[in-house]
Design a protein around this motif. Sequence first.
Motif, PDB file in Angstrom:
ATOM      1  N   GLY A   7       0.784  -1.225   0.000  1.00 49.49           N
ATOM      2  CA  GLY A   7       0.000   0.000   0.000  1.00 49.49           C
ATOM      3  C   GLY A   7       0.815   1.273   0.000  1.00 49.49           C
ATOM      4  N   LEU A   8       2.127   1.198   0.280  1.00 51.06           N
ATOM      5  CA  LEU A   8       2.970   2.387   0.296  1.00 51.06           C
ATOM      6  C   LEU A   8       3.311   2.840  -1.128  1.00 51.06           C
ATOM      7  CD1 LEU A   8       5.544   1.554   3.132  1.00 51.06           C
ATOM      8  CD2 LEU A   8       3.576   3.106   3.267  1.00 51.06           C
ATOM      9  N   TRP A   9       3.415   4.186  -1.281  1.00 49.58           N
ATOM     10  CA  TRP A   9       3.864   4.762  -2.550  1.00 49.58           C
ATOM     11  C   TRP A   9       5.386   4.836  -2.543  1.00 49.58           C
ATOM     12  CZ3 TRP A   9       0.816   5.536  -6.689  1.00 49.58           C
ATOM     13  CH2 TRP A   9      -0.577   5.527  -6.489  1.00 49.58           C
ATOM     14  N   GLN A  10       5.969   4.615  -3.686  1.00 56.39           N
ATOM     15  CA  GLN A  10       7.430   4.558  -3.803  1.00 56.39           C
ATOM     16  C   GLN A  10       7.912   5.356  -5.002  1.00 56.39           C
ATOM     17  OE1 GLN A  10       9.487   0.619  -3.759  1.00 56.39           O
ATOM     18  NE2 GLN A  10      10.246   1.248  -5.779  1.00 56.39           N
ATOM     19  N   GLU A  11       9.025   6.113  -4.777  1.00 57.32           N
ATOM     20  CA  GLU A  11       9.674   6.823  -5.870  1.00 57.32           C
ATOM     21  C   GLU A  11      11.173   6.841  -5.595  1.00 57.32           C
ATOM     22  OE1 GLU A  11       9.955   7.424  -8.809  1.00 57.32           O
ATOM     23  OE2 GLU A  11       8.643   9.139  -9.229  1.00 57.32           O
ATOM     24  N   SER A  12      11.967   6.865  -6.629  1.00 58.71           N
ATOM     25  CA  SER A  12      13.422   6.918  -6.471  1.00 58.71           C
ATOM     26  C   SER A  12      13.995   8.031  -7.330  1.00 58.71           C
ATOM     27  CB  SER A  12      14.051   5.579  -6.860  1.00 58.71           C
ATOM     28  OG  SER A  12      13.910   5.342  -8.242  1.00 58.71           O
ATOM     29  N   ILE A  13      15.159   8.553  -6.894  1.00 58.11           N
ATOM     30  CA  ILE A  13      15.857   9.564  -7.682  1.00 58.11           C
ATOM     31  C   ILE A  13      17.328   9.172  -7.764  1.00 58.11           C
ATOM     32  CG2 ILE A  13      14.277  11.418  -7.011  1.00 58.11           C
ATOM     33  CD1 ILE A  13      16.420  12.409  -5.071  1.00 58.11           C
ATOM     34  N   ALA A  14      18.006   9.607  -8.786  1.00 59.83           N
ATOM     35  CA  ALA A  14      19.431   9.314  -8.963  1.00 59.83           C
ATOM     36  C   ALA A  14      20.266  10.368  -8.248  1.00 59.83           C
ATOM     37  CB  ALA A  14      19.787   9.281 -10.444  1.00 59.83           C
ATOM     38  N   PHE A  26      12.298   6.603  -1.766  1.00 57.55           N
ATOM     39  CA  PHE A  26      11.455   7.299  -0.802  1.00 57.55           C
ATOM     40  C   PHE A  26      10.090   6.610  -0.740  1.00 57.55           C
ATOM     41  CE2 PHE A  26      14.500  10.193  -2.601  1.00 57.55           C
ATOM     42  CZ  PHE A  26      15.011  10.868  -1.503  1.00 57.55           C
ATOM     43  N   TYR A  27       9.544   6.514   0.471  1.00 59.24           N
ATOM     44  CA  TYR A  27       8.275   5.813   0.662  1.00 59.24           C
ATOM     45  C   TYR A  27       7.314   6.677   1.470  1.00 59.24           C
ATOM     46  CZ  TYR A  27      11.505   1.996  -0.431  1.00 59.24           C
ATOM     47  OH  TYR A  27      12.467   1.214  -1.017  1.00 59.24           O
ATOM     48  N   GLY A  28       6.029   6.473   1.250  1.00 60.82           N
ATOM     49  CA  GLY A  28       5.032   7.220   2.002  1.00 60.82           C
ATOM     50  C   GLY A  28       3.647   6.613   1.826  1.00 60.82           C
ATOM     51  N   LYS A  29       2.755   6.957   2.759  1.00 61.85           N
ATOM     52  CA  LYS A  29       1.382   6.450   2.666  1.00 61.85           C
ATOM     53  C   LYS A  29       0.603   7.146   1.555  1.00 61.85           C
ATOM     54  CE  LYS A  29       1.128   5.151   7.542  1.00 61.85           C
ATOM     55  NZ  LYS A  29       0.423   5.361   8.847  1.00 61.85           N
ATOM     56  N   THR A  30       1.051   8.367   1.194  1.00 57.92           N
ATOM     57  CA  THR A  30       0.413   9.110   0.107  1.00 57.92           C
ATOM     58  C   THR A  30       1.484   9.634  -0.834  1.00 57.92           C
ATOM     59  OG1 THR A  30       0.512  11.231   1.267  1.00 57.92           O
ATOM     60  CG2 THR A  30      -1.426   9.842   1.688  1.00 57.92           C
ATOM     61  N   LYS A  31       1.054  10.022  -2.040  1.00 53.08           N
ATOM     62  CA  LYS A  31       1.994  10.608  -2.993  1.00 53.08           C
ATOM     63  C   LYS A  31       2.579  11.906  -2.443  1.00 53.08           C
ATOM     64  CE  LYS A  31       0.023   8.777  -7.306  1.00 53.08           C
ATOM     65  NZ  LYS A  31      -0.561   9.151  -8.632  1.00 53.08           N
ATOM     66  N   ALA A  32       1.740  12.674  -1.760  1.00 54.89           N
ATOM     67  CA  ALA A  32       2.187  13.960  -1.210  1.00 54.89           C
ATOM     68  C   ALA A  32       3.308  13.756  -0.191  1.00 54.89           C
ATOM     69  CB  ALA A  32       1.008  14.689  -0.570  1.00 54.89           C
ATOM     70  N   GLU A  33       3.189  12.712   0.625  1.00 54.63           N
ATOM     71  CA  GLU A  33       4.220  12.435   1.624  1.00 54.63           C
ATOM     72  C   GLU A  33       5.541  12.093   0.940  1.00 54.63           C
ATOM     73  OE1 GLU A  33       5.161   9.417   5.395  1.00 54.63           O
ATOM     74  OE2 GLU A  33       3.235   9.297   4.340  1.00 54.63           O
ATOM     75  N   VAL A  34       5.481  11.304  -0.123  1.00 50.38           N
ATOM     76  CA  VAL A  34       6.691  10.944  -0.857  1.00 50.38           C
ATOM     77  C   VAL A  34       7.334  12.187  -1.465  1.00 50.38           C
ATOM     78  CG1 VAL A  34       7.614   9.651  -2.813  1.00 50.38           C
ATOM     79  CG2 VAL A  34       5.859   8.622  -1.370  1.00 50.38           C
ATOM     80  N   LEU A  35       6.532  13.065  -2.026  1.00 47.98           N
ATOM     81  CA  LEU A  35       7.055  14.290  -2.637  1.00 47.98           C
ATOM     82  C   LEU A  35       7.694  15.205  -1.602  1.00 47.98           C
ATOM     83  CD1 LEU A  35       4.184  15.029  -5.202  1.00 47.98           C
ATOM     84  CD2 LEU A  35       6.501  14.186  -5.694  1.00 47.98           C
ATOM     85  N   ARG A  36       7.102  15.260  -0.406  1.00 52.99           N
ATOM     86  CA  ARG A  36       7.695  16.091   0.672  1.00 52.99           C
ATOM     87  C   ARG A  36       9.070  15.541   1.055  1.00 52.99           C
ATOM     88  NH1 ARG A  36       2.393  16.170   2.808  1.00 52.99           N
ATOM     89  NH2 ARG A  36       2.934  14.488   4.281  1.00 52.99           N
ATOM     90  N   LYS A  37       9.210  14.221   1.127  1.00 57.04           N
ATOM     91  CA  LYS A  37      10.475  13.615   1.499  1.00 57.04           C
ATOM     92  C   LYS A  37      11.538  13.878   0.422  1.00 57.04           C
ATOM     93  CE  LYS A  37       8.688   9.931   4.472  1.00 57.04           C
ATOM     94  NZ  LYS A  37       8.562   8.469   4.694  1.00 57.04           N
ATOM     95  N   ILE A  38      11.126  13.818  -0.835  1.00 54.53           N
ATOM     96  CA  ILE A  38      12.071  14.105  -1.924  1.00 54.53           C
ATOM     97  C   ILE A  38      12.518  15.561  -1.878  1.00 54.53           C
ATOM     98  CG2 ILE A  38      12.300  14.285  -4.436  1.00 54.53           C
ATOM     99  CD1 ILE A  38      10.459  11.867  -4.678  1.00 54.53           C
ATOM    100  N   ALA A  39      11.565  16.467  -1.593  1.00 52.79           N
ATOM    101  CA  ALA A  39      11.904  17.894  -1.511  1.00 52.79           C
ATOM    102  C   ALA A  39      12.865  18.152  -0.363  1.00 52.79           C
ATOM    103  CB  ALA A  39      10.619  18.710  -1.329  1.00 52.79           C
TER     104      ALA A  39
END
Length: 338
Positions: A7-14, A26-39
């Motif tokens: 159920g977690l959203w996942q994104e990666s950056i180089a 980066f992982y989060g319960k929502t897309k917004a949480e993942v984007l905040r962590k990347i920022a």
Amino acid sequence: MTRRKDGLWQESIAVTVNGRKKRVYFYGKTKAEVLRKIAAHNDRAAYGESFSAVSDEWWEEHEPTLSPTTVSSYKRGKARVDEYFGKTNISQITPLDVSRYMNSIIIRYKMAKRTAANHLIVVNQIFKYAVQNGYCESNPARDISIPKNLKREARKMPSREEIAKIKDSIDCTFGLFAYFTLYTGLRKGECLALLWEDIDFASKTIRVNKSLYFDHNRPKVKLPKTLNGIRTIPLPERLERVLKPSTGAIFNLHGNYLTDKQFKTLYGKYRAESGVTSTAHQLRHAYATMLYENDVPLKDAQRILGHAQSGTTLDVYTEIGRSREALINDSLRHIDIS
């Protein structure tokens, strides 16, 4: 951005660390949480990582490799340097900043030379880790040294009256421990780890090859830190006469190694019954004095005491010499010509 089976959203950056490219996830319960962590990550990359963040990362990696005694010492050093540098960008800290920090804590806590040196070790290791992991280009603590005029931690020698009490109180609770330490100069942990099998009554020697330490009260055995800690020392005749050979640990309770609490309880009872106030380390210093007074050469004393550095033994011998000189000078003040 993808959603995992849990159920977690996942994104990666180089990213590039020390010239090598890798992906950070980066992982989060929502897309917004993942984007905040990347920022937040990008902000740190742009403005640098804070000292405390790198310090925490270093601690998480290195704490499991340290002994409980070292953990306690390093933890104090880490807390103090974290308080001082806090959110400061670690890549912007200069040698002058580190020098000012060391001077400030030495004055604030009235540190002796050894304590200050231990704190500098912690600072040095944090910056070394930071360099290795790309948080800063150089180690600003590398060339920092401790002021030469700092006081040394005093090694208090038991008085002649105190030593007499130890010799006369072997029948008290735990009296053999104090007597054993007095006549072998072993460290507390070395003494508590000894087995009867480590004593060779035929060759009149004691084999020292391990040490006891306490992990949250539980006794654990470890090898000496250096090869110098593994040694064979003489079994004094006075000690041999009072020993009653058995098997297993010499100092035990119900056949088991003592816990930290049990040791403190037993040694507390001994001090109450005997009137002895000396610590185990002070008894080790008394043994070193005996070596000095019997003209045991420095290198031999280093081997018997298990010192890794000859300078440590030299410091002990020098201090004993100064103490004896002071006693002689004081006695000479009261003599008269008849």
